[in-house]
Enzyme design. Structure first.
Site, short mmCIF file in Angstrom:
data_model
loop_
_atom_site.label_atom_id
_atom_site.label_comp_id
_atom_site.label_asym_id
_atom_site.label_seq_id
_atom_site.Cartn_x
_atom_site.Cartn_y
_atom_site.Cartn_z
CG HIS A 19 -11.37 -9.60 3.30
ND1 HIS A 19 -10.78 -9.32 4.54
CD2 HIS A 19 -12.79 -9.11 3.31
CE1 HIS A 19 -11.85 -9.09 5.30
NE2 HIS A 19 -12.87 -8.95 4.65
CB SER A 20 -11.04 -5.26 3.80
OG SER A 20 -11.13 -4.16 4.24
CG MET A 21 -7.95 -1.57 3.51
SD MET A 21 -8.64 -0.06 2.65
CE MET A 21 -6.80 0.71 2.13
CB THR B 5 -12.72 -3.81 -1.52
OG1 THR B 5 -11.98 -5.15 -1.58
CG2 THR B 5 -11.83 -2.65 -1.90
#
Length: 592
Positions: free
Chosen positions: A173-175, A202
């Site tokens: 998730h995300s970074m 991301t």
């Protein structure tokens, strides 16, 4: 006096610019659809079992931890190692919690229960101590190295099992998704330790806020590696963006670079994902029930029956992801679907010679095959369109080859259909199928359920209507309009001169219907042919429906496709489509 006048003009200019920026920011933060995600709930109390790491590793990374997710009796069983399932590792993002794994972990557990644990997944999650890696990138390399050690630790938990895994699937998730991609840049990392990578919201292209050189250097290292080594990277990767609800990470940043040598990568916006069809914000993408259900269905279809682990076949992996995240034919996934189907049995065969046909099925006592001879229709029409409101996964539309009226075997065209929220549809260009003599629509025997099947033949030019978008600086004062006065079921509105990020428009669709007792549903689908960022609007007719028209990805220079508004309509209604520039949304696109 002159200086005083100049100062007033400067002040007015600055006030105007602040006003414009404020208007743009308002559109970014508030000018999107409501949250249509359903919350995913746990059926039993969630538990996070801390996995004991080697002492040297724990000492080297004292702030980080590894957990195994579980619920109820399942959690109790897995306190006794070794494990027997399929490992999936969840990586949280900036300030993210390892507990965010619970939504997909719980849904996967329920799915395993449904099949009596023939297969099941073990969901692990890394605790990065909620570090703010989007603001300070100094920890990104350390996180990457810790994840490498976690993968090796996870695989050791299955040691000695008959179907022990040799690799893990990763959800980032995300970074966390960027950290997963960074694993491939480590010197001692073996690429075959990861069998699948799914990233959620991301920012792959560039950091949202490049606040320090650690972040920019990390991005440069990761992206350069993936570009330069594209020929050798065989990791199937799916990037899912949240759409316009995610103002923290704009979807344009989430699209993986399209490299001719790296064909195992897909990028899609959640609003385009079949059976999801909603935009998610930056946090809800990890708990949005519609999206997590789709992800779990894909995971179970990825299992190899022989190894009881995720398949190593790259072609199958890409086929499964395409089936669930790009185009769903309203059929269960099959690796090698049977194209030819038997059409035998005690069934009625009913010829249909009209160009437009509707059948309402209710309490059918026997199966019926409706056959449409194509020879005469080919002389007049270019296309045939069929739709059904019965959303089961059985085959429903076939074709006979060189037959007079009926056939014992037919080509199963159901695999070419497309699932939409309330119907499944099929459109065929007749000249592409010269050997087909008859179209066959199958109506099964049903008890207590009602559904409607429609088919129509048409000329392309009668259903494709061009609508040039309004000028950028018309400020919404002018508009362009088209009327759909015929009684068709399907139209393509070609949105000419639309292909730039800074363009934004409002489309208004007004439907006016004749007196009908039953509720009429229309579907309006914005189709962007150069990227998977479609969005759907379901409207009840008669109504006035407003649709936002803007892009995540600009049209490539060498791409000649045209954006479309696909309209799945009712023959009992007439439709009016109006488009005008939305200045506030233009400012939002520029600010974002």
């Amino acid at each position: 006096m002159f200086l005083h006048s100049v100062n007033l003009w400067n002040l007015a200019f600055y006030v105007f610019m602040v006003f414009m920026a404020t208007l743009g920011l308002w559109d970014v933060f508030f000018g999107f659809e409501e949250n249509k995600c359903s919350m995913s709930y746990m059926f039993e109390y969630p538990e996070y079992q801390k996995i004991e790491l080697p002492k040297k590793l724990a000492k080297r990374y004292p702030a980080y931890e590894l957990y195994l997710y579980g619920e109820g009796s399942y959690a109790e069983e897995h306190k006794i190692l070794p494990l027997t399932g399929i490992p999936v590792l969840f990586l949280p993002g900036n300030a993210g919690s390892y507990k965010q794994v619970r939504s997909i972990g719980s849904i996967a557990l329920r799915k395993a229960e449904d099949i009596d644990f023939k297969y099941h997944f073990d969901f692990f999650s890394v605790n990065f101590n909620e570090e703010l890696v989007a603001l300070y990138g100094g920890s990104l390399q350390k996180q990457t190295k810790f994840v490498h050690e976690c993968i090796k630790t996870i695989l050791k938990l299955y040691k000695g099992q008959e179907f022990a895994p040799k690799s893990v699937a990763i959800i980032g998730h995300s970074m966390g998704g960027l950290v997963a991609r960074a694993l491939l840049t480590l010197k001692n990392f073996k690429h075959d330790l990861i069998n699948l990578l799914i990233t959620q919201a991301t920012p792959h292209v560039a950091p949202v806020m490049p606040l320090d050189r650690f972040i920019t250097d990390f991005y440069t290292t990761v992206n350069n590696y993936w570009i330069l080594n594209a020929r050798h990277i065989n990791l199937t990767t799916l990037s899912v963006a949240g759409g316009f609800r995610d103002y923290q990470v704009r979807s344009g940043l989430t699209f993986l670079p399209k490299l001719s040598h790296h064909t195992s990568a897909l990028s899609v916006v959640s609003s385009a994902v079949p059976k999801t069809w909603v935009s998610t914000d930056h946090l809800s993408i990890v708990w949005c029930k519609q999206l997590q259900l789709t992800t779990v269905r894909a995971f179970f279809d990825l299992i190899d029956a022989d190894t009881k682990q995720i398949t190593q076949n790259s072609k199958k992996k890409l086929s499964v992801l395409t089936h669930h995240f790009i185009r769903h034919p309203s059929k269960h996934f099959e690796e090698n679907p049977a194209i030819i189907s038997d059409l035998t049995g005690t069934s009625m065969w009913v010829p249909v010679k009209v160009s437009k046909w509707t059948y309402v099925a209710y309490n059918e006592s026997e199966k019926i095959y409706f056959t449409f001879p194509l020879e005469n229709h080919r002389k007049i029409y270019t296309h045939v369109y069929c739709q059904s409101t019965m959303l089961d996964t059985n085959s429903w539309i076939f074709a006979c080859i060189n037959s007079t009226s009926m056939c014992q075997q037919g080509v199963d065209l159901s695999w070419k259909a497309e699932l939409l929220p309330t119907i499944k549809t099929l459109t065929l260009r007749l000249q592409d199928y010269p050997s087909l003599s008859h179209l066959v629509v199958y109506v099964p025997s049903v008890h207590g359920s009602k559904f409607v099947v429609d088919c129509e033949f048409f000329k392309k030019e009668t259903r494709s209507i061009q609508l040039p978008v309004t000028h950028l600086f018309s400020f919404g004062l002018s508009s362009r309009k088209v009327m759909l006065n015929t009684n068709g079921l399907y139209y393509n509105i070609e949105l000419l001169n639309f292909g730039q990020i800074y363009q934004a428009f409002k489309i208004n669709v007004v439907s006016k219907c004749s007196a009908v007792k039953e509720e009429i549903t229309s579907i309006y689908k914005l189709h962007i042919p150069w990227s998977y960022e479609d969005s759907l609007t379901v409207a009840q007719a008669p109504s006035s429906t407003e649709i936002s028209l803007k892009l995540h990805i600009a049209q490539p220079e060498n791409d000649s496709h045209v954006a479309l508004l696909k309209m799945y309509t009712s023959s009992d209604c007439r439709y009016e489509v109006t488009i005008k520039t939305s200045f506030s949304q233009i400012l939002g696109q520029v600010v974002a």
